[in-house]
Enzyme design. Structure first.
Site, mmCIF file in Angstrom:
data_model
loop_
_atom_site.group_PDB
_atom_site.id
_atom_site.type_symbol
_atom_site.label_atom_id
_atom_site.label_comp_id
_atom_site.label_asym_id
_atom_site.label_seq_id
_atom_site.Cartn_x
_atom_site.Cartn_y
_atom_site.Cartn_z
ATOM 1 N N HIS A 51 3.897 15.473 5.436
ATOM 2 C CA HIS A 51 5.185 14.617 5.474
ATOM 3 C C HIS A 51 4.120 13.216 6.629
ATOM 4 O O HIS A 51 5.546 12.550 7.363
ATOM 5 C CB HIS A 51 6.355 15.127 6.823
ATOM 6 N N SER B 91 -6.375 -13.672 6.060
ATOM 7 C CA SER B 91 -5.192 -13.891 5.612
ATOM 8 C C SER B 91 -5.588 -15.940 5.303
ATOM 9 O O SER B 91 -6.566 -16.409 6.492
ATOM 10 C CB SER B 91 -3.991 -14.082 7.092
ATOM 11 N N LYS C 204 -6.720 -11.679 10.832
ATOM 12 C CA LYS C 204 -6.210 -10.741 9.738
ATOM 13 C C LYS C 204 -7.951 -10.370 8.351
ATOM 14 O O LYS C 204 -8.778 -11.358 8.081
ATOM 15 C CB LYS C 204 -5.481 -11.077 8.762
ATOM 16 N N GLU D 224 -5.294 -2.115 -1.898
ATOM 17 C CA GLU D 224 -3.701 -2.401 -2.318
ATOM 18 C C GLU D 224 -3.895 -2.399 -3.887
ATOM 19 O O GLU D 224 -2.568 -1.804 -4.537
ATOM 20 C CB GLU D 224 -3.388 -3.834 -2.083
#
Ligand code: ARG
Length: 458
Positions: free
Chosen positions: A156, A277, A283, A290
């Site tokens: 979980h 970024s 970043k 992804e």
């Protein structure tokens, strides 16, 4: 230009209809398979006496020349041809004259497309399979290199029990081994030759389909001509195997994304596989992971598209089936590029064992072991479970962990507690005690690695 199939109709097809109908801009990638198939066909026609040796030799030479010229770029695809099959035959006829027109005896384009696609996909499947193997080996190497690194295992997404990071890596190895199996299994059924189905019903010529199939490396022929030209289950099977493989890559990618966040910081990806970024200077984004996760969606889409295309088709060939190629090509292209990015991304990823270990210290992931300690001393599990829960709750209230909870306090919960409890709840010990087959102890994980290595040697 007059169509190869002109005869029944005399009128020109509309330009928009022509473009709509044409598949050469995507089936041209099967030119090599189409030419190899035609060479084998000419050889079979000569062997069976349907063509003279002289004609067959001329055709085979002609096809060789076309292959050479396409490979060198001397010959370009004529996009006004309907498909790759028509294009090759047209060039052959331009170069050889009437002899070229004899090649299409005892076969149809429906056979050809089913043949080419099977040959193309069995090669692609082999390539995908060896990339999966490479990723598997990369993961085994990461597991071996990080042996002893402890992290929290989750259920979980809540910290659950301590595990070895290597154990976590090996879980993906197991999935990838099954993926490779599934691909090999799909190839087994794919590797059956449809050529000679002759559009749908077989032919009156005395052909030798087995000779032709063997020449092309197939282990058998499609024993029903309608089936040979009308099913695309071999595409669906490969695409299913690829979809499952992508699902695995996607889950792993999700963990890479999580683990590279500041919240986890279990790993750091190499700069080569991250991006910055345009506005936030700090970043370091795990875009590749992804994208692999994202591209999984389109691969599922490809599979659904083909299944849906096929579901209502009467036997045998229908033009709807031309839609098979873009879907299956997209699936194979996508999984290959994802694997090619993932392999070096994982090979160069830096693990941060201190952060993993720190996370393992928090979250009471040794609470099961605390309960097991009491069970070992004679308490029934449910009672031990309850007492351990109460101790965890008390620790949380006092800002303590099980390791720092004083022995006097333990004793208040049960007379069975003694100083040896600290040994049993020590995180490293919790890991090393899990010696069951397939468990997380170093001994079990090492055994698992050896098994996998043997499997990979096969
Ligand atoms: N381009 C077609 C396809 O991809 C080849 C087979 C066409 N056959 C036919 N009779 N129209 O499916």
């Amino acid at each position: 230009m007059a169509k190869m199939w002109a005869g029944r109709t005399a009128g020109e097809t509309d330009q928009i209809a022509d473009d709509f109908n044409s598949s050469i801009h995507f089936d041209c990638r099967m030119y090599q398979q189409d030419i190899n198939g035609s060479m084998a066909h000419a050889a079979m026609l000569a062997k069976t006496g349907i063509l003279s040796d002289e004609d067959a030799d001329a055709i085979i030479d002609g096809l060789e020349g076309i292959l050479k010229d396409l490979n060198s770029g001397k010959l370009e695809f004529d996009l006004s041809c309907e498909d790759i099959h028509m294009f090759i035959e047209q060039v052959l006829t331009e170069r050889l004259g009437d002899v070229g027109k004899k090649l299409h005896t005892a076969r149809s384009r429906n056979d050809q497309v089913a043949l080419d696609l099977r040959m193309y996909l069995r090669d692609e499947a082999t390539e995908i399979s060896s990339l999966v193997r490479e990723l598997t080996e990369t993961l085994v190497a990461v597991a071996e290199k990080n042996m002893g690194v402890v992290m929290p295992g989750y259920t979980h997404l809540q910290r659950a029990q301590p595990i070895l990071f290597s154990h976590h890596m090996m879980a993906y190895v197991m999935m990838l081994l099954r993926d490779r199996d599934r691909i090999a299994d799909a190839v087994k059924r794919m590797n059956v030759s449809p050529i000679g189905s002759c559009a749908l019903a077989g032919t009156t010529y005395n052909t030798d389909r087995i000779f032709e199939a063997e020449k092309l490396g197939f282990h058998s022929i499609a024993w029903n001509s309608l089936d040979g030209v009308s099913d695309r289950d071999f595409c669906v099977e490969l695409m299913s195997a690829i979809a499952i493989l992508m699902m695995h890559l996607s889950r792993f990618s999700e963990e890479i994304v999580l683990w590279s966040s500041w919240e986890f910081k279990f790993i750091e990806l190499s700069d080569s596989y991250t991006t910055g970024s345009s506005i936030m200077p700090q970043k370091k984004n795990p875009d590749m992971a992804e994208l692999i996760r994202g591209k999984t969606g389109r691969v599922y889409g490809d599979l659904m598209a083909l299944l849906t295309t096929l579901k209502g088709l009467p036997l045998a060939y229908n033009k709807d089936m031309q839609e098979d190629k873009e879907a299956v090509f997209d699936s194979v292209d996508t999984v290959k590029v994802c694997l090619k990015v993932m392999i070096p991304m994982i090979a160069t990823m830096k693990t941060l064992p201190d952060n993993m270990r720190k996370a393992a210290n928090e979250g009471f992931i040794n609470a099961t072991d605390l309960a097991d300690y009491l069970v070992k001393k004679g308490m029934p599990f449910r009672t031990a479970y309850k007492i351990s829960g109460q101790i965890v709750s008390e620790c949380i209230g006092k800002g303590l962990v099980l390791e720092t909870f004083p022995i006097e306090e333990y004793k208040k919960h049960s007379e069975l507690f003694d100083n040896d409890v600290y040994n049993d709840i020590n995180i490293e010990n919790c890991v090393e005690k899990r010696i069951s087959a397939g468990g997380t102890s170093s001994a079990s994980v090492k055994e698992e690695i050896e098994l996998v290595k043997k499997e990979l040697e096969k």
